[in-house]
Design an enzyme around this catalytic site. Structure first.
Site, PDB file in Angstrom:
ATOM      1  N   ASP A 443      -3.803  -3.075  -6.494  1.00 52.65           N
ATOM      2  CA  ASP A 443      -4.985  -3.918  -6.607  1.00 52.65           C
ATOM      3  C   ASP A 443      -4.714  -5.083  -7.553  1.00 52.65           C
ATOM      4  OD1 ASP A 443      -7.905  -4.132  -5.942  1.00 52.65           O
ATOM      5  OD2 ASP A 443      -8.087  -4.030  -8.129  1.00 52.65           O
ATOM      6  N   GLU A 472      -1.931  -6.524  -3.056  1.00 54.00           N
ATOM      7  CA  GLU A 472      -3.222  -7.076  -2.655  1.00 54.00           C
ATOM      8  C   GLU A 472      -3.500  -8.263  -3.568  1.00 54.00           C
ATOM      9  OE1 GLU A 472      -7.838  -7.106  -2.927  1.00 54.00           O
ATOM     10  OE2 GLU A 472      -6.394  -6.654  -4.495  1.00 54.00           O
TER      11      GLU A 472
END
Length: 721
Positions: A443, A472
């Site tokens: 993330d 990401e």
């Protein structure tokens, strides 16, 4: 730039004879089939027999080599380029020499186990002196490669002799020059004895004054002779490039279909009082058959750790949670533990391992979210307050991505205690690897130091090269590409926001050509954070269109749960689903939706079956855009040569898609059929893999695509007999 020639000669480049006379008798025995090497660790159209090494040495110490070898690819700047097992890797270099004499180029590969092989490069004749070949690499690990160029003495003579003898110019001289070249080749002890004897015989024939020039010309054009020198060129001025490294990772690093689900929603039930009882890892196992049945290979879970209670977010990202609101799983950490703990409502570590095992039994691999941040009540906050930024008022800074604020998350400050933070993050990753997790979706990695990721990924992969990291990072291109260069095996991309034909052509071409040596895209059609306007307002056709492009344009793509149910209502003013699953449980009846015809699952199932059956779709670098007369009709193909295919058969897919979800379009499409070996104007048969329809096509074809019924053709080019 190459260094001075070291050692090694070699076979390599090919040059077909200028004019061939198929009626001429063979001057030498054609090379046997075993002369064309094969191996369990590579597939190639251009493999050559290995030969002893020798090299031309310069009298002067210069940076420029005798035959320049420039711009070698694959390349990734200061880092090793990447490939994956089963990928057709283009090896290319710029090579030339002065004057008109011909050269050859090949690449020498060494597998991780030490097997050496030699592959001939073809001159692209693109005006830029580019030489290229493709090799499918089948062994995981670090391969080495280096390009080798040489003066192709036989090809140079053959070209000149063909022209001069045919014109009656210097015929005796050309015949004598040829005889000497053949004798020189016959003296090379690495050639088979029968071949050496045949070369001596041909040399004598060329010197025979009674032999007419037209017969000598047939020798010059003899196919068997040309093939022998293609396999074992007669070389001089051999130039050897630098030895380079290519990191070949396991197949799932570059070829897989992903499915994201929240385990707390799978098996969740509504109580009589209206509250919801969380799903668990044990109940989520019940969803794995559906995921595997659709043909996905990776099931990705958002964070599964305890969720903080301080500043917990409520439904739709509201600042105050109501009783029963589960909170965002990205607000990691509470009194039950932190990044190495399991949320107690999901079960225990044993339950998680049971989920991983159940996934594996169904052919699925579990990917786990790695979100390096903390809720205010994470144990790190009290045990390591030095890891966080303290503001002048004494409070800890929470995360922000203006205008968004994340009051339930404290970001780590990697500069306050780098040694301590680095060690803890490595411990966390090792913990989950020990539980059977080999894939991590990371993330927001662009909010952490690049240096940290380089160190972490290198350290983890040195211990276990099977571990894969997906970045990401929806950020600036330079940052996204830098993350890929330093080690991330996959990257989210801007695909969700590339929707028009011009946007998609430019974007997909760049992904497949410009950055493919180091960056592998994962084309997620949606995420728990992203519901684009195209999906919000494009209706059901938009969902089919985007899934078809994602599944065929790149070998790795992903779907977030609910996509198959056409969940397209956004929170007002945002690109997020309303009632976002990140902040609440979602109760869905997958089977009922499919039974009533309100599910995209059958279409996803078909797409993944097509992907599995067609090796051309398991490649990234073979994307080629074609043309249509309509600005909304996107056309592209993916081709894999028979020698590179695991089936031993060529595979070609043509995709024609109407990217306007609100219309019916009809137009002409124009194909460069030479990509798959069909001359322009010749007919070939195609089968629509969605509908089963068959047509006879050429390079110019009429199409009609109705976005409301069948917005896409996925066409398989049938093999010609």
């Amino acid at each position: 730039m190459t260094k001075n020639p070291a050692k090694r000669p070699n076979p390599a480049a090919t040059r077909g004879s200028a004019k061939e006379d198929s009626s001429a008798p063979a001057a030498v025995v054609p090379p046997p089939a075993e002369a064309r090497p094969s191996s369990p660790v590579w597939r190639s159209t251009s493999a050559l027999p290995l030969r002893p090494a020798s090299a031309w040495h310069a009298d002067h110490d210069t940076v420029t080599a005798r035959i320049p070898l420039l711009g070698p690819r694959p390349e990734a700047g200061a880092f090793d380029p990447k490939a994956y097992v089963g990928e057709a890797v283009p090896f290319a270099v710029t090579a030339f020499r002065e004057g008109h004499d011909l050269i050859g180029v090949h690449v020498r590969l060494t597998s991780p186990a030490g097997e050496e092989s030699l592959h001939r490069l073809e001159a692209l004749k693109d005006g830029f002196d580019t030489w290229r070949t493709e090799v499918v690499l089948l062994e995981q690990g670090d391969w080495t490669f280096r390009f080798e160029a040489f003066a192709d003495d036989f090809a140079t003579w053959q070209h000149a002799a063909d022209l001069k003898i045919a014109a009656g110019v210097d015929a005796p001289l050309m015949r004598e020059m040829g005889a000497r070249l053949l004798e020189r080749a016959a003296a090379e002890t690495d050639r088979p004895d029968a071949e050496r004897a045949g070369l001596r015989t041909v040399a004598k024939r060329l010197r025979d004054a009674a032999l007419p020039d037209d017969t000598a010309l047939r020798i010059v054009r003899d196919r068997a002779l040309a093939e022998e020198f293609r396999l074992r060129p007669l070389t001089s001025l051999v130039t050897v490039g630098d030895e380079l490294t290519l990191n070949v990772e396991r197949t799932v690093a570059g070829n897989a279909a992903w499915y994201e689900l929240f385990p707390r929603s799978e098996g969740a039930t509504r109580r009589e009082d209206g509250s919801i009882s969380s799903g668990t890892f044990r109940t989520a196992i019940g969803r794995l058959d559906g995921v595997a049945g659709m043909g996905f290979q990776v099931v990705y879970l958002p964070p599964i750790h305890p969720i903080g209670r301080i500043n917990r977010k409520g439904r739709n990202n509201t600042l105050e949670a109501q009783p029963g609101d589960p909170g965002s799983p990205y607000a990691i950490g509470a009194r039950e533990g932190g990044h190495d703990a399991i949320h107690p409502e999901l079960g225990t570590l044993e339950d998680f391992r049971a989920f991983v095992d159940a996934a594996r039994e169904r052919g699925l691999e579990v990917a786990l979210d790695l979100a390096l941040q903390a809720a205010p009540d994470h144990p790190w906050v009290t045990e390591h307050p030095e890891w966080f930024t303290t503001l002048p008022d004494g409070t800890i800074a929470y995360a922000e991505n203006p205008p968004k604020k994340y009051q339930d998350i404290y970001p780590l400050n990697f500069d306050l205690d780098p040694a301590g933070i680095y060690a803890e993050m490595l411990r966390v990753v090792r913990h989950w690897v020990a539980q059977g997790v080999k894939i991590f979706r990371v993330d927001n990695p662009h909010t952490k130091p690049l240096q940290f990721w380089e160190w972490l990924i290198a350290t983890v992969n040195a211990e276990d090269p099977d571990v894969v990291f997906l970045a990401e990072a929806f950020t600036r291109p330079a940052v996204m590409q830098a993350l890929a260069r330093v080690g991330f095996q996959q990257s989210y991309t801007y695909f969700t926001w590339r929707n028009t034909k011009p946007e998609l052509v430019e974007f997909l071409t760049s992904l497949s050509q410009d950055t493919a040596d180091f960056m592998r895209p994962n084309l997620f059609v949606n995420t728990h954070d992203i519901l684009t306007e195209y999906l919000q307002f494009g209706g059901r056709p938009a969902y089919r269109i985007r899934a078809a492009i994602a599944a065929t344009a790149a070998p790795t793509y992903g779907v977030y749960a609910g996509y198959e149910l056409y969940e397209n209502v956004a929170r007002p003013g945002s690109e997020e689903n309303i009632d976002n699953e990140k902040y609440e449980y979602k109760l869905r009846d997958w089977d009922a939706a499919e039974a009533s015809g309100n599910s995209l699952a059958p279409f996803l199932r078909r797409l993944n079956a097509i992907r599995a059956a067609h090796p051309a779709l398991q490649q990234l670098r073979n994307f080629r855009a074609h043309w249509s007369d309509d600005d909304a009709i996107l056309v592209y193909s993916k081709h894999l040569d028979a020698a590179l295919s695991p089936t031993g058969r060529a595979d070609t897919i043509i995709v024609v898609v109407n990217v306007d979800p609100h219309s019916v379009r009809q137009t002409m499409v124009h194909l460069d059929t030479r990509v798959w070996g069909v001359e322009p104007g010749n007919a070939f048969e195609v089968e629509d893999l969605i509908t089963g329809a068959r047509w006879s096509w050429t390079d110019h074809n009429f199409v009609r695509l109705d976005a409301f019924t069948e917005p896409v053709h996925i066409l398989h080019v049938k093999e010609t007999k």
